[in-house]
Design a protein around this motif. Structure first.
Motif, PDB file in Angstrom:
ATOM      1  N   TRP A 266       0.806  -1.209   0.000  1.00  0.00           N
ATOM      2  CA  TRP A 266       0.000   0.000   0.000  1.00  0.00           C
ATOM      3  C   TRP A 266       0.847   1.270   0.000  1.00  0.00           C
ATOM      4  O   TRP A 266       0.676   2.162   0.831  1.00  0.00           O
ATOM      5  CB  TRP A 266      -0.989  -0.014   1.156  1.00  0.00           C
TER       6      TRP A 266
ATOM      7  N   ALA B 104      -0.959   4.721   0.145  1.00  0.00           N
ATOM      8  CA  ALA B 104      -1.422   5.359   1.378  1.00  0.00           C
ATOM      9  C   ALA B 104      -0.398   6.321   1.969  1.00  0.00           C
ATOM     10  O   ALA B 104      -0.689   6.997   2.951  1.00  0.00           O
ATOM     11  CB  ALA B 104      -1.777   4.291   2.411  1.00  0.00           C
TER      12      ALA B 104
ATOM     13  N   SER C  80       0.188   3.974   9.225  1.00  0.00           N
ATOM     14  CA  SER C  80       0.201   3.491   7.841  1.00  0.00           C
ATOM     15  C   SER C  80      -0.585   2.188   7.786  1.00  0.00           C
ATOM     16  O   SER C  80      -1.171   1.755   8.783  1.00  0.00           O
ATOM     17  CB  SER C  80       1.635   3.269   7.360  1.00  0.00           C
ATOM     18  N   THR C  81      -0.586   1.538   6.636  1.00  0.00           N
ATOM     19  CA  THR C  81      -1.241   0.236   6.542  1.00  0.00           C
ATOM     20  C   THR C  81      -0.379  -0.876   7.127  1.00  0.00           C
ATOM     21  O   THR C  81      -0.847  -1.999   7.298  1.00  0.00           O
ATOM     22  CB  THR C  81      -1.566  -0.104   5.080  1.00  0.00           C
TER      23      THR C  81
END
Length: 352
Positions: A17, A20, A35-36
């Motif tokens: 990701w 993101a 964050s992811t």
């Protein structure tokens, strides 16, 4: 900035990701928001990625799960902002056909060493599809379940097809791949999970057969070819391989006995030949129900016979299994924090 090495280093890296970590204007979200990545802030993930990309020092990197391109966002702008901030030689970005998802396939490269051009092959198919290697943003037809009725197959993330030229005049073809996952998302109950797993597996193999048709065309034409990326698949990765005979990776490598029509990836070869479970891995995931980590070989760099004949050096930048990485604690920790996949690189000593 690091001095370029002799030969050429190319790499593939699935950055979990990456999208993101940027806003709609392509600016990095270098902050303390999550964050992811589990228990990792956006600033921490960006810092870890800076360390990894700097250590890679590649002339060109195929980035899987690159930032999104749509009416509001630009993959190229985000990646070039990141490269400029980090001070990478590989500072120019290119994508092909945009994905239906928020994850693109992109190529970040050093314009002092390479030129790169999006050069899709195959004819666009009609909405009904084509059996003969159509362009990757259109539709392929294949009989998935041997009922004499061909189904339509599409890539949610069309493979990236590039024509590369080095400053020394070497011409290369590169195909960046992010194949469909086989996970049975949305299925309830064991029977439904098995049924959906088999359906996804068939789609995965059909995509790989489509890719293999393109590979056949390049090898027949005598092209120097690299196929790289995340296949979400590999030799021996699940029980459905026995059902279908081959993994998707084996199909793309080539099941023919003709050595001129086979691709080479030593990590895949090790997995194919392994009888005691010893093989390299390129991804590390935490399985919450099991409360443990699981590793798999999902990322590959396959090359044509002419490139393999130059004795290239493949490397998985694994934080625990690669001595040159484990010897540098900062890099080891950055690899664990940056993504759930690790980069795979190839050094082509004869390519200048």
């Amino acid at each position: 900035m690091t001095e370029p090495r002799s030969g050429l280093r190319l790499a593939t890296y699935n950055v979990e990701w990456f999208n993101a970590l940027f806003d709609d204007n392509g600016r990095m979200l270098d902050d303390r928001e999550p964050s992811t990545r589990y228990k990792t802030t956006r600033g921490e993930q960006l810092a870890a990625l800076a360390i990894v990309f700097t250590a890679l020092d590649a002339d060109g990197i195929t980035i899987i799960e690159a930032p999104d391109t749509n009416g509001h966002r630009s993959t190229v702008k985000a990646l070039e902002t990141f490269a400029r901030s980090v001070g990478l030689r590989a500072r120019k970005a290119i994508i092909g056909f945009a994905s239906e998802t928020e994850q693109e396939i992109a190529f970040l490269y050093d314009p002092d060493r390479l030129t790169a051009r999006h050069d899709p092959q195959g004819r666009p198919s009609t909405t009904q599809g084509s059996h003969d290697a159509p362009r990757f943003d259109t539709t392929f037809r294949y009989d998935l379940d041997a009922d004499n009725i061909s189904e339509t197959i599409r890539f949610s993330k069309p493979p990236l097809e590039l024509a590369l030229a080095t400053n020394g005049g070497t011409l290369l073809r590169l195909i960046g791949v992010h194949a469909k996952s086989k996970n049975p998302h949305g299925a309830v109950g064991r029977e439904a999970q098995i049924r959906l797993s088999i359906e996804n597996r068939r789609k995965q193999l059909a995509q790989c057969l489509w890719l293999r048709q393109r590979v056949d065309g390049h090898l027949t034409a005598g092209d120097s070819l690299l196929v790289m990326g995340d296949f979400n698949d590999g030799p021996g990765i699940d029980e459905f391989e026995k059902l279908f005979g081959h993994s998707g990776v084996e199909i793309v490598l080539g099941t023919t006995l003709d050595p001129t029509m086979k691709l080479t990836d030593p990590h895949a070869s090790m997995a194919l030949q392994s009888r005691v479970g010893i093989c390299p891995t390129s991804a590390r995931f935490y399985l919450a129900p099991k409360k443990r980590y699981f590793e798999a070989l999902l990322d590959f760099i396959m090359v044509s016979p002419d490139l393999a004949a130059g004795f290239p050096d493949w490397r998985i930048w694994h934080p625990f299994n690669e001595p040159h990485v484990t010897a540098i604690p900062e890099l080891r920790e950055a690899l664990l924090q940056a993504s759930d996949h690790f980069p795979v690189s190839i050094d082509l000593p004869d390519v200048i």
